[in-house]
Motif scaffolding. Structure first.
Motif, PDB file in Angstrom:
ATOM      1  N   ALA A   1      -2.562  -4.101  -2.654  1.00  0.00           N
ATOM      2  CA  ALA A   1      -1.484  -3.408  -3.364  1.00  0.00           C
ATOM      3  C   ALA A   1      -1.916  -2.991  -4.771  1.00  0.00           C
ATOM      4  O   ALA A   1      -1.709  -1.836  -5.182  1.00  0.00           O
ATOM      5  CB  ALA A   1      -0.252  -4.311  -3.436  1.00  0.00           C
ATOM      6  N   THR A   2      -2.514  -3.921  -5.504  1.00  0.00           N
ATOM      7  CA  THR A   2      -2.928  -3.586  -6.881  1.00  0.00           C
ATOM      8  C   THR A   2      -4.077  -2.587  -6.891  1.00  0.00           C
ATOM      9  O   THR A   2      -4.137  -1.700  -7.762  1.00  0.00           O
ATOM     10  CB  THR A   2      -3.338  -4.855  -7.637  1.00  0.00           C
ATOM     11  OG1 THR A   2      -4.345  -5.568  -6.889  1.00  0.00           O
ATOM     12  CG2 THR A   2      -2.139  -5.755  -7.851  1.00  0.00           C
ATOM     13  N   SER A   3      -4.990  -2.722  -5.932  1.00  0.00           N
ATOM     14  CA  SER A   3      -6.103  -1.765  -5.855  1.00  0.00           C
ATOM     15  C   SER A   3      -5.589  -0.356  -5.555  1.00  0.00           C
ATOM     16  O   SER A   3      -6.101   0.631  -6.099  1.00  0.00           O
ATOM     17  CB  SER A   3      -7.098  -2.193  -4.782  1.00  0.00           C
ATOM     18  OG  SER A   3      -7.679  -3.438  -5.086  1.00  0.00           O
ATOM     19  N   SER A   4      -4.583  -0.267  -4.707  1.00  0.00           N
ATOM     20  CA  SER A   4      -3.996   1.045  -4.391  1.00  0.00           C
ATOM     21  C   SER A   4      -3.368   1.677  -5.633  1.00  0.00           C
ATOM     22  O   SER A   4      -3.523   2.872  -5.888  1.00  0.00           O
ATOM     23  CB  SER A   4      -2.950   0.897  -3.286  1.00  0.00           C
ATOM     24  OG  SER A   4      -3.522   0.399  -2.107  1.00  0.00           O
ATOM     25  N   LEU A   5      -2.656   0.853  -6.409  1.00  0.00           N
ATOM     26  CA  LEU A   5      -2.026   1.372  -7.620  1.00  0.00           C
ATOM     27  C   LEU A   5      -3.066   1.825  -8.632  1.00  0.00           C
ATOM     28  O   LEU A   5      -2.939   2.913  -9.228  1.00  0.00           O
ATOM     29  CB  LEU A   5      -1.117   0.314  -8.230  1.00  0.00           C
ATOM     30  CG  LEU A   5      -0.368   0.718  -9.500  1.00  0.00           C
ATOM     31  CD1 LEU A   5       0.547   1.901  -9.221  1.00  0.00           C
ATOM     32  CD2 LEU A   5       0.431  -0.460 -10.056  1.00  0.00           C
ATOM     33  N   VAL A   6      -4.104   0.998  -8.833  1.00  0.00           N
ATOM     34  CA  VAL A   6      -5.162   1.366  -9.785  1.00  0.00           C
ATOM     35  C   VAL A   6      -5.881   2.629  -9.329  1.00  0.00           C
ATOM     36  O   VAL A   6      -6.197   3.512 -10.139  1.00  0.00           O
ATOM     37  CB  VAL A   6      -6.152   0.191  -9.949  1.00  0.00           C
ATOM     38  CG1 VAL A   6      -7.375   0.638 -10.762  1.00  0.00           C
ATOM     39  CG2 VAL A   6      -5.474  -0.997 -10.613  1.00  0.00           C
ATOM     40  N   SER A   7      -6.125   2.753  -8.017  1.00  0.00           N
ATOM     41  CA  SER A   7      -6.809   3.941  -7.486  1.00  0.00           C
ATOM     42  C   SER A   7      -5.969   5.193  -7.711  1.00  0.00           C
ATOM     43  O   SER A   7      -6.496   6.252  -8.093  1.00  0.00           O
ATOM     44  CB  SER A   7      -7.083   3.758  -5.993  1.00  0.00           C
ATOM     45  OG  SER A   7      -7.924   2.656  -5.767  1.00  0.00           O
TER      46      SER A   7
END
Length: 346
Positions: free
Chosen positions: A258-264
């Protein structure tokens, strides 16, 4: 000898009174003719002027400033019977004039930012008195643009010609035969679709007069494929990857996803933001990016809630929510984009 002197005196006395007025009359007649040519061809009726604008190429295009610079031809055609001639007597099929030698309509470009640059002007008159005006010009024009559907938008670039004399004196008509563009006319990122021209009347509230106008519209369509491949599809892949948390039971893995998706998504937006129009309203692509952000944030919230349910020993409820979210979230995402598309079409 005396008789000869009397005869000469009689001759001059008869000759001068008759011919001097004739010479003066010829000079006055020539002055009157010159003066009349400087006036409208028919002072009793409006002069009809056919107008055509032909695009050679675009120099610049700024969708944020809603302006474009083009170079092209301005064509004007009208009838002036005073300039008609017999080609068999003149041995020519047409006559050329300089500006100021004959009457020309007083017109201007209404939506030009500054004085247009003129490369040359040609004035040609046919035997029947038809006058052809041809001008090669370059100008920076303003034209209102709506970028709400960006990058699937279409724009109409307008060039407006207006007569400075009221409609009782000059009426502008559209010459479709001289409206169009060169085959090699090019505008980066856009496809030139077609052209249309039409006359209209503008009523001045200040002067309480009506003025004739000619409007040339250049219809252009944006090439949207680069935005599909470089913006929409990458963001779609990011949001789809974030939905894998609906099949995973590991809190640590779901948090990373979830956090990686937001950062991406944020990093991607920083990269492409320079390619997006900086306008005060929401465009279609801005709406899509905003929806992606919202759903990634919902995934993060969902991950936390699911972990809390697991800690509270409510595994059955957590599994039930997982099964529902697997189809409900993509469905709501699709509906949200359908609403966005419908809103952009209004």
């Amino acid at each position: 000898m005396h008789q000869k002197i009397v005869c000469l005196f009689t001759f001059f006395s008869l000759y001068l009174p008759i011919n001097v007025p004739k010479v003066i009359a010829q000079e006055v007649s020539q002055q009157e003719t010159t003066y009349q040519i400087s006036q409208r061809p028919d002072t009793d009726n409006p002069t009809e002027v056919a107008v055509g604008v032909y695009l050679i190429d675009f120099d610049t295009f700024d969708e944020i400033d809603e302006s474009f610079k083009l170079n092209g031809y301005l064509f004007l055609t009208w009838q002036d019977q005073r300039l008609a001639f017999n080609p068999s007597q003149t041995a020519v099929n047409s006559k050329t004039y300089n500006i100021g030698e004959i009457w020309t309509p007083n017109i201007k470009f209404l939506n030009i930012e500054s004085v247009r640059e003129t490369a040359y002007i040609l004035l040609k008159v046919e035997p029947d008195g038809t006058v052809h005006y041809k001008e090669r010009f370059t100008g920076q024009f303003n034209s209102e643009m709506n970028l709400q559907r960006f990058p699937f938008d279409r724009q109409k670039l307008r060039v407006i010609v207006e007569a400075l004399d009221n409609i009782e004196n000059i009426v502008l008509l559209a010459d479709n035969s001289k409206t169009g563009a060169a085959k090699d006319a090019f505008l980066t990122g856009w496809r030139i679709r077609d052209f249309q021209a039409f006359p209209r009347v503008r009523v001045s509230e200040v002067e309480e007069e009506s003025f004739s106008e000619y409007v040339s519209e250049i219809n252009i369509l944006r090439y949207h494929n680069p935005y599909i491949w470089n913006v929409f599809l990458p963001l779609l892949f990011i949001i789809i990857v974030s939905w894998t948390v609906f099949w995973s039971r590991s809190f640590e893995s779901n948090t990373v996803i979830a956090t990686s998706s937001l950062v991406s998504a944020i990093a991607f937006n920083i990269v492409v933001v320079e390619e997006l129009p900086k306008v005060s309203y929401l465009t279609f692509i801005n709406g899509f990016i905003l929806i992606v952000y919202v759903f990634i944030c919902l995934v993060i919230i969902y991950t936390v809630v699911k972990h809390w349910l697991d800690l509270e020993k409510k595994k059955e409820l957590s599994l039930k929510i997982d099964r529902t979210a697997r189809w409900l979230v993509p469905a709501v995402f699709g509906v949200s984009n359908i609403i966005l598309i419908a809103a952009s079409l209004l």
